[in-house]
Design an enzyme around this catalytic site. Sequence first.
Site, PDB file in Angstrom:
ATOM      1  N   LYS A 141       0.024  80.599 -27.694  1.00 30.56           N
ATOM      2  CA  LYS A 141      -1.270  80.147 -27.350  1.00 30.56           C
ATOM      3  C   LYS A 141      -1.814  79.071 -27.949  1.00 30.56           C
ATOM      4  CE  LYS A 141      -2.073  84.824 -25.790  1.00 30.56           C
ATOM      5  NZ  LYS A 141      -2.516  86.151 -25.970  1.00 30.56           N
TER       6      LYS A 141
ATOM      7  N   ARG B 152       3.731  90.783 -29.609  1.00 29.76           N
ATOM      8  CA  ARG B 152       4.085  90.320 -28.311  1.00 29.76           C
ATOM      9  C   ARG B 152       4.455  88.904 -28.365  1.00 29.76           C
ATOM     10  NH1 ARG B 152       1.772  88.272 -23.672  1.00 29.76           N
ATOM     11  NH2 ARG B 152       2.385  89.071 -21.611  1.00 29.76           N
TER      12      ARG B 152
END
Length: 287
Positions: free
Chosen positions: A230, A264
């Site tokens: 991210k 995750r």
Amino acid sequence: MTRPKSRRPRSLRLKDGRVIRFPAVMGILNVTPDSFSDGGCFVDPDRAVEHALAMEAAGAAIIDVGGESTRPGAENVPVEVELDRVLPVIEALRAKLKSPISIDTRKAVVASAALDEGAAIVNDVSGLMFDRAMPQAVARAGAALVLMHMRGTPATMNRLARYRDVVAEVRAFLERQARAAIAAGVRRSRIIVDPGLGFAQNARQNLELMGGLSRICALGYPVLVGASRKRFVRAVAGDSESDLLFGLAAVNALAVAAGASIVRVHDPGPAAAVVKMAVAIAEYSRG
Ligand code: HH2
């Protein structure tokens, strides 16, 4: 030496009797042409299956199959397209994979079809805000549910990143949505919550959420953290592959230390090593 008792959730029992032991690694399988980091890599079902099996072998205890990108700016994908992407992969994986499959979708129709095909967990990034029929679909199937915090939609969320106290507001949302899920018949013991790093949060707010993660863990539900590749990791740690990997390792280690139950990731191998090490230390620092 006796180990101090840990208060983190230890496991989650699925309807079919399989048990996910925490902390666990969730491997990401995006069968989309446009996901932000692996878009187009696994649209071919054979490659998708091969990659899922490799992630399981590397330490993923859950495989998260997604047929719609939710990167900032992404548009809604029609139900039929999403179904065509995910169902053949779930069908092929069911016989080959020991780990449970989760379906990353905001749509009840997609969730129900995936659960019928063999998925056991629904990962709803809208936290039940997108489709009113979602809680009943999950409850009917006795599935587990990941409730993620976000605001607006992927197309609008970046504009909505305004908070007085991001940790308190995200925590309150997750608590409210978990109660709504339970009221609709989802078992409390099968609910997982997720602060939704990068969804309607800027880099600073993501760091604040990580710094306050133990307040979210204190809700008592298993907490999932998804930081893999991210932008905020890139912004802090740097742009190269190794910057991203080590930056993520730091996020995951601190998440586990704060009490998170699932990370995750796109690369389960390194994440599994980080989780093992972090939990071994956390067991002794929680007296
Ligand atoms: N992040 C993404 C997608 N699904 N689900 C949960 N529970 N938590 C997350 O943080 C999360 C998620 C976005 O990442 P990715 O799947 O790599 O990209 P895309 O949405 O573009 O497919």
